[in-house]
Design a protein around this motif. Sequence first.
Motif, PDB file in Angstrom:
ATOM      1  N   GLY A 155      17.482  10.890  -3.717  1.00 14.47           N
ATOM      2  CA  GLY A 155      17.381  10.771  -5.163  1.00 14.47           C
ATOM      3  C   GLY A 155      16.018  10.241  -5.550  1.00 14.47           C
ATOM      4  O   GLY A 155      14.985  10.651  -4.999  1.00 14.47           O
ATOM      5  N   ASP A 156      15.995   9.260  -6.475  1.00 15.93           N
ATOM      6  CA  ASP A 156      14.732   8.656  -6.890  1.00 15.93           C
ATOM      7  C   ASP A 156      14.596   7.233  -6.372  1.00 15.93           C
ATOM      8  O   ASP A 156      13.841   6.424  -6.921  1.00 15.93           O
ATOM      9  N   ALA A 157      15.320   6.907  -5.307  1.00 17.91           N
ATOM     10  CA  ALA A 157      15.158   5.587  -4.702  1.00 17.91           C
ATOM     11  C   ALA A 157      13.746   5.417  -4.164  1.00 17.91           C
ATOM     12  O   ALA A 157      13.202   4.312  -4.135  1.00 17.91           O
ATOM     13  N   ILE A 158      13.156   6.535  -3.734  1.00 17.74           N
ATOM     14  CA  ILE A 158      11.776   6.509  -3.222  1.00 17.74           C
ATOM     15  C   ILE A 158      11.081   7.807  -3.593  1.00 17.74           C
ATOM     16  O   ILE A 158      11.713   8.816  -3.902  1.00 17.74           O
ATOM     17  N   ARG A 159       9.765   7.752  -3.576  1.00 14.42           N
ATOM     18  CA  ARG A 159       8.936   8.952  -3.545  1.00 14.42           C
ATOM     19  C   ARG A 159       8.357   9.039  -2.145  1.00 14.42           C
ATOM     20  O   ARG A 159       8.070   8.011  -1.532  1.00 14.42           O
ATOM     21  N   ALA A 160       8.154  10.231  -1.645  1.00 18.38           N
ATOM     22  CA  ALA A 160       7.677  10.380  -0.273  1.00 18.38           C
ATOM     23  C   ALA A 160       6.360  11.137  -0.248  1.00 18.38           C
ATOM     24  O   ALA A 160       6.191  12.144  -0.935  1.00 18.38           O
ATOM     25  N   THR A 161       5.423  10.633   0.534  1.00 10.53           N
ATOM     26  CA  THR A 161       4.158  11.312   0.751  1.00 10.53           C
ATOM     27  C   THR A 161       3.893  11.388   2.242  1.00 10.53           C
ATOM     28  O   THR A 161       4.399  10.578   3.022  1.00 10.53           O
ATOM     29  N   SER A 162       3.105  12.351   2.649  1.00 15.01           N
ATOM     30  CA  SER A 162       2.738  12.461   4.058  1.00 15.01           C
ATOM     31  C   SER A 162       1.779  11.340   4.438  1.00 15.01           C
ATOM     32  O   SER A 162       0.940  10.915   3.635  1.00 15.01           O
ATOM     33  N   ARG A 164      -0.395   9.505   8.054  1.00  9.27           N
ATOM     34  CA  ARG A 164      -0.779   9.623   9.462  1.00  9.27           C
ATOM     35  C   ARG A 164      -1.064   8.222  10.003  1.00  9.27           C
ATOM     36  O   ARG A 164      -1.803   7.448   9.387  1.00  9.27           O
ATOM     37  N   SER A 165      -0.458   7.903  11.133  1.00  7.63           N
ATOM     38  CA  SER A 165      -0.639   6.588  11.731  1.00  7.63           C
ATOM     39  C   SER A 165      -2.012   6.481  12.380  1.00  7.63           C
ATOM     40  O   SER A 165      -2.736   7.476  12.519  1.00  7.63           O
ATOM     41  N   SER A 166      -2.377   5.261  12.792  1.00  5.16           N
ATOM     42  CA  SER A 166      -3.662   5.045  13.465  1.00  5.16           C
ATOM     43  C   SER A 166      -3.751   5.830  14.766  1.00  5.16           C
ATOM     44  O   SER A 166      -4.832   6.140  15.247  1.00  5.16           O
ATOM     45  N   GLY A 167      -2.581   6.148  15.339  1.00  6.12           N
ATOM     46  CA  GLY A 167      -2.560   6.939  16.564  1.00  6.12           C
ATOM     47  C   GLY A 167      -2.572   8.431  16.325  1.00  6.12           C
ATOM     48  O   GLY A 167      -2.504   9.218  17.270  1.00  6.12           O
ATOM     49  N   GLY A 168      -2.651   8.835  15.046  1.00  9.39           N
ATOM     50  CA  GLY A 168      -2.738  10.251  14.726  1.00  9.39           C
ATOM     51  C   GLY A 168      -1.402  10.935  14.530  1.00  9.39           C
ATOM     52  O   GLY A 168      -1.350  12.137  14.309  1.00  9.39           O
ATOM     53  N   GLU A 169      -0.294  10.161  14.578  1.00  9.54           N
ATOM     54  CA  GLU A 169       1.023  10.754  14.413  1.00  9.54           C
ATOM     55  C   GLU A 169       1.345  10.926  12.931  1.00  9.54           C
ATOM     56  O   GLU A 169       1.076  10.049  12.110  1.00  9.54           O
ATOM     57  N   GLU A 170       1.909  12.090  12.603  1.00  3.94           N
ATOM     58  CA  GLU A 170       2.273  12.352  11.219  1.00  3.94           C
ATOM     59  C   GLU A 170       3.630  11.727  10.902  1.00  3.94           C
ATOM     60  O   GLU A 170       4.513  11.668  11.749  1.00  3.94           O
ATOM     61  N   GLY A 171       3.762  11.237   9.701  1.00  2.00           N
ATOM     62  CA  GLY A 171       5.017  10.643   9.279  1.00  2.00           C
ATOM     63  C   GLY A 171       5.161  10.713   7.780  1.00  2.00           C
ATOM     64  O   GLY A 171       4.451  11.471   7.106  1.00  2.00           O
ATOM     65  N   VAL A 172       6.078   9.935   7.250  1.00  2.00           N
ATOM     66  CA  VAL A 172       6.365   9.919   5.821  1.00  2.00           C
ATOM     67  C   VAL A 172       6.204   8.498   5.306  1.00  2.00           C
ATOM     68  O   VAL A 172       6.721   7.546   5.908  1.00  2.00           O
ATOM     69  N   GLN A 173       5.486   8.347   4.219  1.00  2.00           N
ATOM     70  CA  GLN A 173       5.309   7.054   3.575  1.00  2.00           C
ATOM     71  C   GLN A 173       6.180   6.988   2.325  1.00  2.00           C
ATOM     72  O   GLN A 173       6.203   7.922   1.528  1.00  2.00           O
ATOM     73  N   PHE A 174       6.917   5.885   2.175  1.00  2.00           N
ATOM     74  CA  PHE A 174       7.769   5.686   1.008  1.00  2.00           C
ATOM     75  C   PHE A 174       7.005   4.937  -0.077  1.00  2.00           C
ATOM     76  O   PHE A 174       6.326   3.946   0.202  1.00  2.00           O
ATOM     77  N   ARG A 175       7.151   5.387  -1.309  1.00  2.00           N
ATOM     78  CA  ARG A 175       6.600   4.695  -2.472  1.00  2.00           C
ATOM     79  C   ARG A 175       7.692   4.594  -3.525  1.00  2.00           C
ATOM     80  O   ARG A 175       8.603   5.415  -3.562  1.00  2.00           O
ATOM     81  N   LEU A 176       7.576   3.612  -4.400  1.00  2.00           N
ATOM     82  CA  LEU A 176       8.521   3.467  -5.496  1.00  2.00           C
ATOM     83  C   LEU A 176       8.030   4.234  -6.718  1.00  2.00           C
ATOM     84  O   LEU A 176       6.847   4.540  -6.846  1.00  2.00           O
ATOM     85  N   PHE A 177       8.954   4.512  -7.620  1.00  3.02           N
ATOM     86  CA  PHE A 177       8.581   5.092  -8.901  1.00  3.02           C
ATOM     87  C   PHE A 177       7.920   4.006  -9.757  1.00  3.02           C
ATOM     88  O   PHE A 177       8.023   2.814  -9.467  1.00  3.02           O
ATOM     89  N   PRO A 178       7.210   4.386 -10.826  1.00  2.00           N
ATOM     90  CA  PRO A 178       6.532   3.387 -11.668  1.00  2.00           C
ATOM     91  C   PRO A 178       7.493   2.329 -12.181  1.00  2.00           C
ATOM     92  O   PRO A 178       8.696   2.562 -12.331  1.00  2.00           O
ATOM     93  N   ARG A 179       6.951   1.158 -12.479  1.00  2.00           N
ATOM     94  CA  ARG A 179       7.762   0.032 -12.930  1.00  2.00           C
ATOM     95  C   ARG A 179       8.573   0.369 -14.179  1.00  2.00           C
ATOM     96  O   ARG A 179       9.697  -0.114 -14.352  1.00  2.00           O
ATOM     97  N   ALA A 180       7.998   1.184 -15.075  1.00  2.00           N
ATOM     98  CA  ALA A 180       8.699   1.533 -16.313  1.00  2.00           C
ATOM     99  C   ALA A 180       9.966   2.336 -16.039  1.00  2.00           C
ATOM    100  O   ALA A 180      10.850   2.410 -16.894  1.00  2.00           O
ATOM    101  N   LEU A 181      10.050   2.937 -14.856  1.00  2.00           N
ATOM    102  CA  LEU A 181      11.229   3.719 -14.479  1.00  2.00           C
ATOM    103  C   LEU A 181      12.023   3.040 -13.374  1.00  2.00           C
ATOM    104  O   LEU A 181      12.859   3.686 -12.729  1.00  2.00           O
ATOM    105  N   THR A 182      11.768   1.766 -13.148  1.00  2.00           N
ATOM    106  CA  THR A 182      12.470   1.020 -12.106  1.00  2.00           C
ATOM    107  C   THR A 182      13.131  -0.195 -12.743  1.00  2.00           C
ATOM    108  O   THR A 182      12.442  -1.094 -13.235  1.00  2.00           O
ATOM    109  N   ASN A 183      14.449  -0.237 -12.743  1.00  2.00           N
ATOM    110  CA  ASN A 183      15.159  -1.355 -13.379  1.00  2.00           C
ATOM    111  C   ASN A 183      14.901  -2.685 -12.688  1.00  2.00           C
ATOM    112  O   ASN A 183      14.779  -3.720 -13.337  1.00  2.00           O
ATOM    113  N   ASP A 184      14.858  -2.654 -11.362  1.00  2.00           N
ATOM    114  CA  ASP A 184      14.717  -3.898 -10.596  1.00  2.00           C
ATOM    115  C   ASP A 184      13.842  -3.602  -9.381  1.00  2.00           C
ATOM    116  O   ASP A 184      14.295  -3.008  -8.405  1.00  2.00           O
TER     117      ASP A 184
END
Length: 215
Positions: A155-162, A164-184
Amino acid sequence: MESVYPGVFRLQSSFGSNTYAVRAGMSTAVIDPGMALNAGRIIEELRAAGLLASVTHILVTHHDFDHVGAAPRLQDETGAVVRIGAADAEVLAGRRSPGTWPRRLMARVPAPRLRGVVEGIVGTEEVFPGVRSVPTPGHTDGHMAFLAGEVLFAGDAIRATSARSSGGEEGVQFRLFPRALTNDRMAALRSAEILRGLAARWLCPGHGHVREMAT
């Protein structure tokens, strides 16, 4: 309709939020049917795929109109049960404040009226065969993610972006939605950690691309 995983599909006609379908035996659950103005296209895509007659559940991650707007018409068409976090069900029923000021402003537009069976989700439970709820409050008070085997519907619990770790491995980074759209925000941060700890392989977000989280 795009196959994401055995028995899991992303609808191509979704508008507003991403819409997914999960097949279990002879039944189908639709997750986040999207905006009201797009209900007809969602229904026709399900019908074309031979799934419409098997829809028994509509699983909604949260009450925002871009996720739940099409639910009433899909419910009318199929007779499906709507499952949504209990706190967010109260928002749709007008018994609870939607939270942040942008949501209170949007609440001046009447919320979708779910006319059939609506069952609130309080904690972790099997909400459809093979699918369990994961409470993830923060974005909204009653936000729920859903886990089906290796597939996480966030859902909108997180936003996901690609990322890359320091070792060159690809992964997914979690981000929150803007504060105006986050109740808590603190609750949202805790929920993001819960989702990270599930170690799901496939991430199906409310917005953006389906991503492989681990190989």
